[in-house]
Scaffold this motif. Structure first.
Motif, short mmCIF file in Angstrom:
data_model
loop_
_atom_site.label_atom_id
_atom_site.label_comp_id
_atom_site.label_asym_id
_atom_site.label_seq_id
_atom_site.Cartn_x
_atom_site.Cartn_y
_atom_site.Cartn_z
N ARG A 1 0.82 -1.21 0.00
CA ARG A 1 0.00 0.00 0.00
C ARG A 1 0.86 1.26 0.00
N VAL A 2 1.94 1.23 0.76
CA VAL A 2 2.80 2.42 0.83
C VAL A 2 3.49 2.67 -0.50
N GLY A 3 3.78 1.60 -1.24
CA GLY A 3 4.43 1.76 -2.54
C GLY A 3 3.62 2.62 -3.49
N GLU A 4 2.30 2.68 -3.28
CA GLU A 4 1.44 3.48 -4.14
C GLU A 4 1.57 4.98 -3.87
N LEU A 5 2.20 5.36 -2.75
CA LEU A 5 2.27 6.75 -2.36
C LEU A 5 3.41 7.50 -3.03
N PHE A 6 4.37 6.77 -3.58
CA PHE A 6 5.56 7.41 -4.12
C PHE A 6 5.33 7.88 -5.55
N GLY A 7 6.25 8.73 -6.02
CA GLY A 7 6.19 9.24 -7.37
C GLY A 7 6.65 8.21 -8.38
N PRO A 8 6.82 8.61 -9.63
CA PRO A 8 7.23 7.69 -10.69
C PRO A 8 8.59 7.04 -10.39
N GLY A 9 8.79 5.84 -10.94
CA GLY A 9 10.06 5.15 -10.77
C GLY A 9 9.98 4.02 -9.77
N PRO A 10 11.09 3.31 -9.57
CA PRO A 10 11.10 2.17 -8.65
C PRO A 10 10.93 2.58 -7.19
N VAL A 11 10.39 1.66 -6.41
CA VAL A 11 10.25 1.84 -4.97
C VAL A 11 10.82 0.59 -4.31
N VAL A 12 11.74 0.77 -3.39
CA VAL A 12 12.38 -0.37 -2.73
C VAL A 12 12.27 -0.22 -1.22
N TYR A 13 12.33 -1.33 -0.51
CA TYR A 13 12.32 -1.28 0.95
C TYR A 13 13.38 -2.21 1.51
N GLY A 14 14.01 -1.73 2.58
CA GLY A 14 15.07 -2.49 3.21
C GLY A 14 14.51 -3.56 4.13
N PRO A 15 15.37 -4.39 4.67
CA PRO A 15 14.92 -5.47 5.57
C PRO A 15 14.35 -4.92 6.87
N MET A 16 13.43 -5.65 7.47
CA MET A 16 12.87 -5.26 8.77
C MET A 16 13.94 -5.46 9.83
N VAL A 17 14.06 -4.52 10.75
CA VAL A 17 15.01 -4.62 11.85
C VAL A 17 14.25 -4.50 13.17
N ASP A 18 14.89 -4.94 14.24
CA ASP A 18 14.21 -5.01 15.54
C ASP A 18 14.64 -3.94 16.52
N SER A 19 15.37 -2.93 16.04
CA SER A 19 15.77 -1.83 16.94
C SER A 19 16.12 -0.61 16.11
N LEU A 20 16.02 0.55 16.74
CA LEU A 20 16.35 1.79 16.06
C LEU A 20 17.83 1.82 15.69
N ALA A 21 18.67 1.21 16.52
CA ALA A 21 20.11 1.22 16.26
C ALA A 21 20.45 0.50 14.95
N ARG A 22 19.62 -0.46 14.55
CA ARG A 22 19.90 -1.22 13.33
C ARG A 22 19.19 -0.64 12.11
N THR A 23 18.45 0.45 12.28
CA THR A 23 17.72 1.04 11.17
C THR A 23 18.63 1.46 10.02
N PRO A 24 19.85 1.98 10.27
CA PRO A 24 20.72 2.31 9.14
C PRO A 24 21.00 1.12 8.23
N THR A 25 20.97 -0.10 8.78
CA THR A 25 21.17 -1.29 7.95
C THR A 25 20.07 -1.40 6.90
N SER A 26 18.83 -1.16 7.32
CA SER A 26 17.70 -1.19 6.39
C SER A 26 17.82 -0.07 5.36
N ALA A 27 18.24 1.11 5.82
CA ALA A 27 18.34 2.26 4.92
C ALA A 27 19.43 2.05 3.88
N GLN A 28 20.59 1.56 4.30
CA GLN A 28 21.68 1.35 3.36
C GLN A 28 21.33 0.30 2.32
N ALA A 29 20.64 -0.76 2.75
CA ALA A 29 20.21 -1.79 1.80
C ALA A 29 19.23 -1.23 0.78
N ALA A 30 18.30 -0.40 1.26
CA ALA A 30 17.31 0.19 0.35
C ALA A 30 17.98 1.15 -0.64
#
Length: 404
Positions: free
Chosen positions: A253-282
């Protein structure tokens, strides 16, 4: 004394109320009594006023006194200038007032002042002049109410802009992989309290997007996650979500909110400290997504491991080695040899069986075991490509004397 209704200039009201100088002087002489009566009434009738800190109570009381003084000055030259009312009554206090009380409380305060002045004026100037002055109080209080609403509207806009800047700083901190304590501090400042099921989604941003559209994106995404932060980096929109309840539905559903072009999402993480891992992957996946024109929208960063590895993403290379190559090397029953032969011979079961001198059913069994072991099915073309890339990367890393 008479009421004159005539068009005027210099900002005065077209229905100006004319009060003689003696009446105005009597009001000035009793302005202190009016102020004292107002403060007593505020303290006795408004429970929230009594609970304020002494300095806040003092500031609001001073504002009420300024209102009475300003009303007397207004009688000498009635005007409907909202700017004049804002400057004369509120002065430099709007920020203090909006922090101390709500708009509803501010209007209650104004109503209390008006009630006291309406009641006291006839006692001070006589009933004949009192009727005219009550009319003047109502007109003036309307201007003050509009001015107060304007003050709160401006404060809300200012807070909204400041919150957006803080939000962007948190997103930027995630992308830059700042130290955990700084990341937690920034997140706390914007009320991001999620501690699990956190992921980053990145895609294009509509060139025409404005603050209202971004607010609508945040509102919509909040229906699927407990915490949402948004930030824009150039032509990219970054969405940080926490407390995601149904990941598959959320990402779709969230993918529909973005503008033209690809939309990617990083892996789910279990803490705020690991969020950069998801961001870098995305981010790495978004950069590599052009190599897979048929990628779904949105697409998981994990589904782009081959393209990311070919694009120089060392994290993707290590994941391919750990998820594909190492398990197959450690496996028995010739799984690595069977998969390699199957891929080299054009995905032919019969040719693989002949090359290995085994039955075709044995090849099928071993390929199913490869799927069970790695999660990718060699019989599916796209997944076979992932497996082949994993073998290539694994062999390169295995022979690299200085692996990254």
């Amino acid at each position: 004394m008479a009421r004159k209704r005539s068009a005027t200039t210099n900002g005065s009201s077209p229905y100006a109320i004319r009060v003689d100088a003696k009446t105005i002087q009597r009001l000035k002489n009793h302005s202190g009594d009016l102020s004292s009566a107002v403060l007593q009434q505020l303290d006795s009738s408004l429970s929230w006023y009594r609970q304020l800190r002494p300095d806040d109570r003092s500031a609001l009381g001073l504002m009420a006194q300024k209102g009475i003084s300003s009303f007397i000055n207004w009688l000498q030259r009635p005007t409907t200038s909202l700017k004049w009312v804002l400057t004369d009554i509120f002065g430099s206090a709007p920020a203090e007032m909006t922090r101390a009380i709500s708009l509803q409380n501010a209007l209650q305060l104004i109503r209390t002042v008006v009630d006291v002045v309406e009641t006291k004026v006839p006692e001070l100037v006589g009933e004949a002049d009192g009727a005219l002055l009550r009319d003047a109080v109502l007109r003036y209080s309307r201007e003050v109410a509009f001015a107060a609403a304007d003050v709160y509207a401006r404060a809300a806009e200012s807070r909204g802009a400041w919150d957006s800047r803080l939000e962007a700083l948190v997103v930027d901190a995630v992308l830059r992989d700042e130290p955990e304590h700084e990341l937690r501090s920034r997140a706390a400042a914007v009320g991001f309290g999620a501690t699990d099921n956190i992921a980053v989604v990145i895609g294009g941003i509509d060139p025409q997007a404005n603050s209202a559209q971004l607010a609508e994106i945040r509102r919509f995404a909040s229906g699927y996650a407990s915490d949402i932060l948004l930030g824009s980096h150039g032509d990219r929109l970054i969405l940080l979500a926490g407390g995601i309840e149904e990941p598959n539905t959320f990402f779709l559903r969230v993918g529909e909110l973005f503008g033209p072009g690809p939309v990617v999402y990083g892996p789910m993480v279990d803490s705020l400290a690991r969020t950069p891992t998801s961001a870098q992957a995305a981010l790495a996946a978004l950069d590599a997504c052009k190599a897979w024109p048929g990628a779904p929208r949105p697409v998981a960063a994990a589904d782009l491991l081959p393209e990311r590895a070919m694009n120089g993403d060392e994290v993707a290379k290590r994941e391919l080695e750990e998820l594909i190559y190492q398990p197959l090397v450690a496996a028995t029953n010739g799984l690595l040899e069977t998969l390699s032969t199957y891929l080299d011979l054009g995905h032919s079961l019969e040719a693989t069986a002949r090359e290995l001198f085994v039955h075709a059913n044995t090849v099928r069994y071993r390929l199913r075991r490869v799927c069970d072991l790695t999660g990718w099915d060699p019989l599916v073309p796209r997944e076979a490509f992932v497996l082949q890339t994993g073998l290539v990367v694994g062999r390169l890393l295995a022979t690299d004397p200085n692996p990254a």
